[in-house]
Design a protein around this motif. Structure first.
Motif, PDB file in Angstrom:
ATOM      1  N   THR A 204       3.053 -91.036 -32.229  1.00  0.00           N
ATOM      2  CA  THR A 204       1.672 -90.667 -31.847  1.00  0.00           C
ATOM      3  C   THR A 204       1.448 -91.073 -30.526  1.00  0.00           C
ATOM      4  OG1 THR A 204       0.593 -90.864 -33.197  1.00  0.00           O
ATOM      5  CG2 THR A 204      -0.884 -90.516 -31.214  1.00  0.00           C
ATOM      6  N   LEU A 207       4.581 -89.213 -27.885  1.00  0.00           N
ATOM      7  CA  LEU A 207       4.384 -87.598 -27.400  1.00  0.00           C
ATOM      8  C   LEU A 207       3.174 -87.304 -26.691  1.00  0.00           C
ATOM      9  CD1 LEU A 207       5.220 -84.800 -28.697  1.00  0.00           C
ATOM     10  CD2 LEU A 207       6.186 -87.017 -30.094  1.00  0.00           C
ATOM     11  N   LEU A 210       4.574 -88.463 -23.184  1.00  0.00           N
ATOM     12  CA  LEU A 210       5.123 -87.110 -23.297  1.00  0.00           C
ATOM     13  C   LEU A 210       4.666 -86.326 -22.488  1.00  0.00           C
ATOM     14  CD1 LEU A 210       7.669 -85.139 -22.629  1.00  0.00           C
ATOM     15  CD2 LEU A 210       7.157 -84.455 -25.137  1.00  0.00           C
ATOM     16  N   LEU A 279       1.456 -84.304 -34.181  1.00  0.00           N
ATOM     17  CA  LEU A 279       2.010 -84.635 -33.021  1.00  0.00           C
ATOM     18  C   LEU A 279       2.099 -83.047 -31.471  1.00  0.00           C
ATOM     19  CD1 LEU A 279       5.605 -85.302 -34.911  1.00  0.00           C
ATOM     20  CD2 LEU A 279       4.266 -86.561 -33.718  1.00  0.00           C
ATOM     21  N   LEU A 283       0.564 -84.268 -28.012  1.00  0.00           N
ATOM     22  CA  LEU A 283       0.648 -84.014 -27.068  1.00  0.00           C
ATOM     23  C   LEU A 283       0.018 -83.634 -25.741  1.00  0.00           C
ATOM     24  CD1 LEU A 283       3.786 -83.281 -25.093  1.00  0.00           C
ATOM     25  CD2 LEU A 283       3.459 -81.407 -26.695  1.00  0.00           C
TER      26      LEU A 283
END
Length: 314
Positions: A204, A207, A210, A279, A283
């Motif tokens: 978690t 992402l 990211l 996920l 994100l």
């Protein structure tokens, strides 16, 4: 595989995950530190070194004018000593040794004070300029004073003092923001490590980080204007923490007692962080701080409505 071997393998994998997470946090903290010192402070330090060279050249020229004037020579000697302090001591930078040319670090607070010293030296030299040159330079500075909203100055030193003060104040404000960003990044990375170790939500946070990284990248690509260094430094850390908080909010709003988001989000959020939908949610939360704030407001409103007498079930 025997149950004992399976349990040992699971513990070994969990230990490796903790060390990997700790390594990632430490590496990113080092990147934050190097960004603050290398990309923010170092260019301004190199610019200051160039200005010191210009001041030295101006001092040499002015020393040849009226060499018998003791007051003039005393001012030049004082300026030279202050320039020596800036250039040849550890007032600004930390070095491996006093004679080393390799700069280890440039503390932002020291750099800010050093620029004020340099500006003071430059104004002292301006007071020694010939009247015609001083008048010409003053005329050139008047438009900059108007742009800054300052009244016209009567002397070159006064005009330079106004502009120097504006420049130093803005730089110190920027340095203060960078110090705050460094502190927040340090605390945030500590929180990321503790959450990753205790709650096992490394995917978690990965992402989310990211998404936090992609947000300013896409913003730069769209507008062609770089974001501030503080935003760039904090975006991945904030994205990782926003992903954790967002997943928890999704799980709360999808709970059967509230049932605002349905079973799809209930089965693909906090309790199943490895699923593709979970996920993707992480994100999105890392990418959009607005999404997290809106969901938090929704959750707060729902809790208030549920806790109020009108919202309680009979």
């Amino acid at each position: 595989m025997a149950p004992g071997n399976a349990e040992g393998g699971t513990m070994w994998q969990a230990e490796n995950d903790r060390w990997a997470l700790a390594a990632v946090c430490l590496v990113y903290l080092a990147i934050v530190f190097l960004t603050s010192r290398g990309f923010i402070a170092a260019p301004r330090y190199r610019r200051m070194q160039g200005r010191i060279g210009e001041a030295r050249a101006r001092t040499t020229v002015l020393a040849a004018v009226s060499p018998d004037d003791p007051v003039r020579q005393a001012v030049l000697a004082t300026v030279t000593a202050r320039l020596d302090t800036l250039e040849h001591t550890n007032m600004v930078v930390w070095r491996l040794s006093p004679r080393s040319s390799w700069v280890f670090s440039i503390p932002l607070s020291k750099l800010a004070s050093a620029w004020r010293v340099l500006h003071s030296c430059e104004r002292d030299l301006m007071r020694l300029l010939p009247p015609d040159e001083a008048a010409s330079r003053l005329e050139a500075l008047q438009p900059r004073l108007e742009e800054a909203g300052q009244p016209p100055a009567t002397t070159l030193a006064a005009a330079a003092e106004h502009l120097h003060d504006l420049e130093d104040t803005e730089a110190e404000r920027e340095y203060e923001q960078q110090r705050a960003a460094l502190w927040l990044a340090t605390i945030g990375l500590g929180a990321v490590y503790l959450i990753g170790v205790t709650l096992a939500h490394q995917p978690t946070m990965m992402l989310g980080a990211l998404g936090g990284f992609l947000s300013p990248v896409i913003g730069v690509m769209r507008s062609q204007r770089p974001s501030s260094w503080g935003v760039l430094v904090l975006a991945p850390v904030g994205g990782a923490l926003a992903a954790i908080g967002g997943m928890l909010l999704v799980r709360m709003l999808a709970d059967p007692e509230l049932n605002l988001l349905g079973h799809v989000f209930l089965d693909n959020s906090w309790d199943a962080p490895d699923r593709p939908l979970a996920l993707a949610i992480a994100l999105l939360f890392g990418f959009s701080g607005t999404l997290f704030s809106r969901l938090a407001l929704t959750a707060t409103g729902q809790l208030v409505a549920t806790g109020s007498p009108a919202g309680r079930q009979p």
